[in-house]
Design a protein around this motif. Structure first.
Motif: not given
Length: 297
Positions: A15-24, A35-47
């Motif tokens: 997947q390629v996600l655009t408009g999803k900047p990293i918050a932390s 552990q994971h990334l938190i995006l600006a919209d509050g969603t998390t990404v684990e890898a």
């Protein structure tokens, strides 16, 4: 440039996600791995593995508190992006040009290329489109004035004066029939572009492999044989991919590059500043126009 890469990734289930900047960047307290990334919209990404290809000034603002005292990350404070301006100028006639990037003898224009000769997308036998890097762009890095704050019209006018020196028989009033005429132009300001290649900076460029087992550092500022550039970014990405593949295959890696002795372990940890805003310029990208609500390329 990006579409073929997106198609390559998605065709293989990615997947390629655009408009999803990293918050932390959130880390595990026991071993400092991500552990994971938190995006600006509050969603998390684990890898399994996280690769940063952000500009150096942006990743510095996101380094987790528990990483901030590590010499590997502390050395990034010695690297800082400089402002540049990217220009595109379309002319009504074909200029004499070569198929490649040219270094300029102009004090304002560092490099340029005629995209009508170099790139199929702009190919033309009757008109030229020059892409240029206008730098240095501020007094802090050697310019005669703060060009970043100048109007688009001033920047293009100054560029055309320089181009009259580079193309004396084709641009300017002394050229036959008044020379090539500008039909269109764009000005893209990048306040934090490639890192400043001042003396002594090279020793502070981090290796792609980091002391955090599931974090890999890409970006043109990371250690590789080129300076900050598109070529350097590509090579750094390849070296980062090698680290990921070697670890996944259980092969021995070189380990993180030794940090220069002038960088000490931090006496105290610092909380990340974070990135404010969601426009490309907040993440090291470019901005067209001036004012509070400029368009973005």
């Amino acid at each position: 440039l990006c579409k073929p890469m997106v198609e390559h990734i998605t065709a293989r289930g990615g997947q390629v996600l655009t408009g999803k900047p990293i918050a932390s960047i959130e880390v595990n307290p026991d071993d400092n791995t991500i552990q994971h990334l938190i995006l600006a919209d509050g969603t998390t990404v684990e890898a399994d593995v996280y690769v940063s290809a952000m500009p150096v000034d942006i990743i510095k603002r996101l380094i987790p508190k528990s990483w901030s005292s590590m010499p590997y990350f502390r050395q990034l404070s010695e690297l800082e992006g400089i402002p540049v301006i990217n220009l595109q100028i379309w002319f009504d006639t074909k200029l004499t040009s070569v198929d490649g990037l040219c270094f300029s003898r102009s004090p304002l224009l560092s490099v340029y290329a005629d995209m009508s000769t170099c790139c199929d997308e702009y190919a033309s036998e009757t008109a030229s489109m020059l892409e240029l890097v206008f730098a240095p762009a501020t007094k802090s890095v050697g310019a005669d004035r703060n060009w970043i704050a100048a109007s688009d019209e001033e920047i293009i006018e100054a560029t055309l004066v320089e181009l009259q020196r580079l193309f004396p028989n084709e641009i300017g009033p002394n050229s036959p029939n008044g020379g090539a005429k500008v039909t269109k132009s764009t000005v893209v300001r990048v306040p934090r572009s490639v890192y400043a290649t001042t003396p002594g900076r090279n020793k502070f460029r981090p290796s792609q492999e980091s002391p955090v087992s599931n974090f890999v550092m890409a970006g043109d500022f990371a250690a590789q044989k080129y300076l900050g550039s598109m070529e350097g970014a590509v090579l750094s990405g390849k070296l980062a991919a090698e680290v990921v593949c070697d670890k996944a295959a259980g092969r021995t890696t070189n380990g993180p590059k030794e940090v220069h002795s002038s960088i000490d372990i931090g006496s105290e940890e610092k909380s990340p500043i974070g990135v404010r805003g969601t426009h490309p310029i907040a993440f090291g990208g470019g901005q067209q126009g001036m004012g509070t609500n400029p368009p973005h390329p």
